[in-house]
Scaffold this active site. Structure first.
Site, PDB file in Angstrom:
ATOM      1  N   CYS A  22      64.555  51.432 -37.157  1.00 29.25           N
ATOM      2  CA  CYS A  22      65.536  52.650 -36.922  1.00 29.25           C
ATOM      3  C   CYS A  22      65.094  53.244 -35.602  1.00 29.25           C
ATOM      4  CB  CYS A  22      64.758  53.699 -37.701  1.00 29.25           C
ATOM      5  SG  CYS A  22      65.300  53.683 -39.345  1.00 29.25           S
ATOM      6  N   HIS A  32      65.635  61.190 -34.861  1.00 30.60           N
ATOM      7  CA  HIS A  32      66.306  60.221 -35.768  1.00 30.60           C
ATOM      8  C   HIS A  32      66.433  60.802 -37.131  1.00 30.60           C
ATOM      9  CE1 HIS A  32      66.686  56.790 -38.469  1.00 30.60           C
ATOM     10  NE2 HIS A  32      65.476  56.847 -38.743  1.00 30.60           N
ATOM     11  N   ASN A  59      69.964  58.566 -43.743  1.00 34.84           N
ATOM     12  CA  ASN A  59      69.548  57.633 -42.616  1.00 34.84           C
ATOM     13  C   ASN A  59      70.311  56.300 -42.369  1.00 34.84           C
ATOM     14  OD1 ASN A  59      68.166  56.006 -41.034  1.00 34.84           O
ATOM     15  ND2 ASN A  59      66.117  56.110 -42.126  1.00 34.84           N
TER      16      ASN A  59
HETATM   17  N1  COA Z   1      63.989  61.663 -57.435  1.00 33.26           N
HETATM   18  C1  COA Z   1      63.257  62.324 -58.330  1.00 33.26           C
HETATM   19  N2  COA Z   1      61.946  62.004 -58.248  1.00 33.26           N
HETATM   20  C2  COA Z   1      61.408  61.176 -57.231  1.00 33.26           C
HETATM   21  C3  COA Z   1      62.137  60.379 -56.338  1.00 33.26           C
HETATM   22  C4  COA Z   1      63.738  60.587 -56.403  1.00 33.26           C
HETATM   23  N3  COA Z   1      64.674  59.767 -55.715  1.00 33.26           N
HETATM   24  N4  COA Z   1      61.487  59.413 -55.829  1.00 33.26           N
HETATM   25  C5  COA Z   1      60.116  59.944 -56.052  1.00 33.26           C
HETATM   26  N5  COA Z   1      60.184  60.571 -56.893  1.00 33.26           N
HETATM   27  C6  COA Z   1      58.919  61.399 -57.771  1.00 33.26           C
HETATM   28  C7  COA Z   1      57.803  60.409 -57.534  1.00 33.26           C
HETATM   29  O1  COA Z   1      57.676  59.512 -58.560  1.00 33.26           O
HETATM   30  C8  COA Z   1      56.485  61.454 -57.500  1.00 33.26           C
HETATM   31  O2  COA Z   1      56.513  61.771 -59.008  1.00 33.26           O
HETATM   32  P1  COA Z   1      54.788  61.865 -59.215  1.00 33.26           P
HETATM   33  O3  COA Z   1      54.285  63.161 -58.421  1.00 33.26           O
HETATM   34  O4  COA Z   1      55.172  62.214 -60.848  1.00 33.26           O
HETATM   35  O5  COA Z   1      54.385  60.536 -59.217  1.00 33.26           O
HETATM   36  C9  COA Z   1      57.006  62.476 -56.804  1.00 33.26           C
HETATM   37  O6  COA Z   1      58.392  62.476 -56.809  1.00 33.26           O
HETATM   38  C10 COA Z   1      56.672  62.482 -55.502  1.00 33.26           C
HETATM   39  O7  COA Z   1      56.770  61.252 -54.802  1.00 33.26           O
HETATM   40  P2  COA Z   1      56.417  61.016 -53.390  1.00 33.26           P
HETATM   41  O8  COA Z   1      56.789  59.609 -52.884  1.00 33.26           O
HETATM   42  O9  COA Z   1      55.148  61.453 -53.060  1.00 33.26           O
HETATM   43  O10 COA Z   1      57.529  62.018 -52.562  1.00 33.26           O
HETATM   44  P3  COA Z   1      57.664  62.235 -50.983  1.00 33.26           P
HETATM   45  O11 COA Z   1      57.705  63.831 -51.113  1.00 33.26           O
HETATM   46  O12 COA Z   1      56.633  61.417 -50.203  1.00 33.26           O
HETATM   47  O13 COA Z   1      59.254  62.092 -50.823  1.00 33.26           O
HETATM   48  C11 COA Z   1      60.552  60.212 -49.576  1.00 33.26           C
HETATM   49  C12 COA Z   1      59.350  60.486 -50.814  1.00 33.26           C
HETATM   50  C13 COA Z   1      60.844  58.868 -49.700  1.00 33.26           C
HETATM   51  C14 COA Z   1      61.556  61.277 -49.460  1.00 33.26           C
HETATM   52  C15 COA Z   1      59.551  60.805 -48.359  1.00 33.26           C
HETATM   53  O14 COA Z   1      58.218  59.968 -48.433  1.00 33.26           O
HETATM   54  C16 COA Z   1      60.139  60.027 -46.988  1.00 33.26           C
HETATM   55  O15 COA Z   1      60.905  60.342 -46.560  1.00 33.26           O
HETATM   56  N6  COA Z   1      59.350  59.080 -46.297  1.00 33.26           N
HETATM   57  C17 COA Z   1      59.834  58.464 -45.024  1.00 33.26           C
HETATM   58  C18 COA Z   1      61.297  57.914 -45.238  1.00 33.26           C
HETATM   59  C19 COA Z   1      61.471  57.415 -43.893  1.00 33.26           C
HETATM   60  O16 COA Z   1      61.479  58.114 -42.916  1.00 33.26           O
HETATM   61  N7  COA Z   1      62.182  56.074 -44.060  1.00 33.26           N
HETATM   62  C20 COA Z   1      62.708  55.345 -42.986  1.00 33.26           C
HETATM   63  C21 COA Z   1      61.673  55.240 -41.769  1.00 33.26           C
HETATM   64  S1  COA Z   1      62.688  55.380 -40.369  1.00 33.26           S
END
Ligand code: COA
Length: 331
Positions: A116, A256, A286
């Site tokens: 990215c 980004h 993204n």
């Molecule tokens: N829909 C609904 N629930 C979801 C889900 C979805 N798409 N994805 C995960 N969950 C659930 C999980 O299972 C978890 O449930 P639990 O608490 O019962 O275990 C809960 O939501 C929280 O999950 P978590 O992974 O901790 O969420 P988060 O707040 O970290 O958000 C992302 C997840 C992926 C959106 C976030 O971590 C993120 O944006 N990460 C970086 C992404 C990024 O920048 N990527 C590219 C790099 S440039």
């Protein structure tokens, strides 16, 4: 004689027609619009559906848009760089195909890959060539067809990524506009947390790994999130400090677009008001290498000559960085 700087003098962009909304995703995986919107800021993303069309299709469309808007003769382009994490094919340069298709017959070309951060690092590369005096017109394209590498059964990734492309033209500037300073970083300890493990040279795809979907992108979202928040904010703050810039001096943050909460955290760290933060993540998700040029494409009419912009990006690898830039034209 004044120092030659490298400025952006034109912008183009392209996103495919098909809109993958949160509502559609609700029918594909266990998720919902409220969760996606509140956790990421994303409402919809664009997907290139047509069979046989890859990243070059997006790159060519964005480049053609720029060429047409600028009235540029593609024969004058010296170099075409395609920043991408999703090249059309292995062993064949996506940039070479793109350059030929747009009629840049006098250019050489290459792909640049830093996940990215590809476009941010490409801005540095284009600038170095321009400042050296060796080339005068460099077409820098950020393009990714992420949908080819996403598992639409994995809710941790399929809600985030989309397809798109943006292009900018870099040219020499004698008014001191363009790239002013850069702070670029990488740390290979991060690769365990965001990767498509199979399909590269370490682990070729086998029937078993294909059946298990191991050629798709895997992400440990929480770890990537924490590192993105810390590092993007850190370099943005540092580059402002070493250029004696306060929040009042900055016209725009172009960060980004991976997660609205990561962008907000970066803006908060540098005390930037919300109306100075360029944001289009709600429309595209993204798009990897395309997020920064698509911001410039969408907000071009707001950017004014002399505006001070802080660019910031974070990506797989890990790779990250920030660029301090002065905009060179009114559109
Ligand atoms: N829909 C609904 N629930 C979801 C889900 C979805 N798409 N994805 C995960 N969950 C659930 C999980 O299972 C978890 O449930 P639990 O608490 O019962 O275990 C809960 O939501 C929280 O999950 P978590 O992974 O901790 O969420 P988060 O707040 O970290 O958000 C992302 C997840 C992926 C959106 C976030 O971590 C993120 O944006 N990460 C970086 C992404 C990024 O920048 N990527 C590219 C790099 S440039």
């Amino acid at each position: 004689m004044s120092k030659i700087t490298a400025a952006i003098t034109a912008v183009g962009g392209y996103v495919p027609d098909f809109v993958l909304t949160n509502k559609i995703l609700e029918t594909m995986v266990e998720t919902n619009d409220e969760w996606i919107t509140s956790r990421t800021g994303i409402k919809e993303r664009r997907i290139l559906k047509e069979e046989g069309k890859g990243t070059s299709y997006l790159a060519i469309k964005a480049a053609e848009n720029l060429i047409q808007k600028k009235g540029l003769d593609p024969k004058e382009i010296d170099l075409v760089i395609v920043c991408t994490a999703s090249p059309d094919m292995k062993a064949a340069s996506t940039a070479a195909y793109t350059a030929t298709e747009i009629g840049a017959v006098n250019a050489f070309s290459f792909d640049l890959e830093a996940a990215c951060s590809s476009f941010l690092f490409g801005m540095s590369t284009a600038t170095a060539y321009i400042e050296s005096g060796r080339y005068k017109k460099i077409l820098l394209i950020g393009a990714d067809k992420n949908s080819s590498f996403i598992d639409y059964k994995d809710r941790a990734t399929c809600i985030i990524f989309g397809d798109g492309a943006g292009a900018v033209l870099f040219e020499p500037n004698e008014e001191g506009l363009g790239l002013q300073d850069e702070l670029l970083r990488s740390n290979g300890e991060g690769r365990d947390f965001l990767q498509a493990t199979y399909g590269g040279s370490s682990y070729p795809i086998t029937k078993e790994t294909f059946d298990e979907g191991k050629h798709y992108v895997f992400q440990d979202g929480k770890t990537v999130f924490k590192n993105a928040v810390f590092n993007m904010a850190d370099v943005a703050e540092k580059i402002m400090k070493r250029n004696d810039l306060t929040n009042d001096d900055i016209s725009w943050l172009a960060a980004h677009q991976a997660n609205k909460r990561i962008i907000d955290a970066t803006a908060n760290r540098i005390n930037l008001e919300e109306d100075k933060v360029l944001m289009n993540i709600e429309k595209y998700g993204n798009t990897t290498s395309a997020t920064l040029p698509l911001l410039l494409f969408d907000f071009e009419s707001k950017l004014k000559k002399g505006d001070k912009i802080i660019f910031a990006a974070f990506g797989g690898g890990f790779t990250w960085g920030s660029i301090y830039f002065k905009w060179a034209y009114n559109s």
